[in-house]
Design a protein around this motif. Structure first.
Motif, short mmCIF file in Angstrom:
data_model
loop_
_atom_site.label_atom_id
_atom_site.label_comp_id
_atom_site.label_asym_id
_atom_site.label_seq_id
_atom_site.Cartn_x
_atom_site.Cartn_y
_atom_site.Cartn_z
N UNK A 1 0.97 -1.25 -0.01
CA UNK A 1 0.15 -0.10 0.08
C UNK A 1 0.87 1.30 -0.09
N UNK A 2 2.00 1.24 0.44
CA UNK A 2 3.02 2.21 -0.13
C UNK A 2 3.89 1.92 -1.08
N UNK A 3 4.83 3.01 -1.39
CA UNK A 3 5.95 2.57 -2.42
C UNK A 3 7.32 3.07 -1.79
N UNK A 4 8.26 2.03 -1.81
CA UNK A 4 9.40 1.98 -0.86
C UNK A 4 10.23 0.96 -1.69
N UNK A 5 11.62 1.12 -1.79
CA UNK A 5 12.74 0.51 -2.27
C UNK A 5 13.21 -0.24 -0.93
N UNK A 6 13.50 -1.55 -0.93
CA UNK A 6 13.83 -2.42 0.13
C UNK A 6 15.39 -2.97 -0.07
N UNK A 7 16.40 -2.68 0.98
CA UNK A 7 17.71 -3.06 0.49
C UNK A 7 17.71 -4.50 0.30
N UNK A 8 18.25 -5.00 -0.71
CA UNK A 8 18.42 -6.50 -0.92
C UNK A 8 19.65 -6.77 -1.59
N UNK A 9 20.05 -8.04 -1.46
CA UNK A 9 20.96 -8.62 -2.21
C UNK A 9 20.37 -10.26 -2.59
N UNK A 10 21.05 -10.32 -3.77
CA UNK A 10 20.77 -11.81 -4.33
C UNK A 10 21.68 -12.87 -3.92
N UNK A 11 21.20 -13.93 -3.31
CA UNK A 11 22.05 -15.09 -2.76
C UNK A 11 22.35 -15.84 -4.21
N UNK A 12 23.48 -16.59 -4.02
CA UNK A 12 24.05 -17.39 -5.23
C UNK A 12 23.22 -18.36 -5.84
N UNK A 13 23.35 -18.10 -7.27
CA UNK A 13 22.44 -18.87 -8.25
C UNK A 13 21.08 -18.51 -8.35
N UNK A 14 20.68 -17.40 -7.68
CA UNK A 14 19.31 -16.63 -7.90
C UNK A 14 19.26 -16.24 -9.41
N UNK A 15 18.43 -16.55 -10.09
CA UNK A 15 18.00 -16.33 -11.49
C UNK A 15 17.73 -14.95 -11.47
N UNK A 16 18.01 -14.24 -12.79
CA UNK A 16 17.39 -12.78 -13.07
C UNK A 16 15.89 -12.93 -12.99
#
Length: 183
Positions: free
Chosen positions: A90-105
């Motif tokens: 219900x709000x717009x917000x970017x959340x800090x994140x990292x992809x863990x190994x072998x996570x596909x695009x």
């Protein structure tokens, strides 16, 4: 005249003969420091992985090993790319994140559902609500006495089995890790 050596000296000499200088030399630690602090990450197939291989080959030769050589082989590799995770309602917000190994695009949008600790009973309790959603679980959990905490692979497997489109895990630092995405 015969020299007498006490039992402790004999054991110390035997230990040194068997273990070499492992207890009295900093060489192993110095090698570790070089690999970790100077070369850095060594993802398979990366330039730094090749540098580490050359370093270790050189060390093996210095230690007197013969016929030391690297061996090339084919493998699947993964490189972490840019990661973005946004809350859009219900709000717009970017959340800090990292992809863990072998996570596909992936570029996906779906409703999210909190699955608590990501344990079996959490997924069983929410089984009829997860399909098509992004499951969010706690990344680090503290199990009760006599219990064990699930690894993220287990949480991902449960999420996919329940029909989730992806799994993210919330760390204590309030960052999200994109663990894996279902295709």
């Amino acid at each position: 005249m015969t020299e007498t050596i006490d039992r402790r000296e004999i054991l110390a000499l035997a230990e040194k003969a068997v273990l070499g200088e492992i207890w009295s030399s900093s060489r192993a630690y110095d090698n570790l420091v070089h690999l970790c602090d100077r070369i850095g990450n060594r993802w398979a197939g990366s330039n730094s992985e090749h540098q580490a291989a050359e370093f270790l080959i050189g060390r093996a030769r210095e230690y007197g090993l013969r016929d030391v050589a690297g061996q090339e082989f084919h493998h699947n590799a993964w490189t972490r790319g840019a990661t973005r995770l946004d809350i859009v309602a219900p709000i717009q917000r970017e959340v800090a994140a990292i992809a863990l190994p072998y996570t596909p695009a992936a570029d996906l949008e779906a409703e999210a559902i909190w699955v608590g600790q990501g344990e079996e009973d959490d997924f069983e309790r929410l089984a009829d609500q997860i399909r098509g959603k992004i499951a969010i679980s706690a990344a680090e959990t503290t199990p009760g006495p006599g219990q064990r905490s699930s690894h993220r692979r287990e949480k991902f497997a449960r999420a996919i089995a329940a029909g989730a489109r992806a799994l993210t895990a919330e760390t204590e630092q309030w960052q999200r890790q994109i663990l894996a995405i279902s295709r």
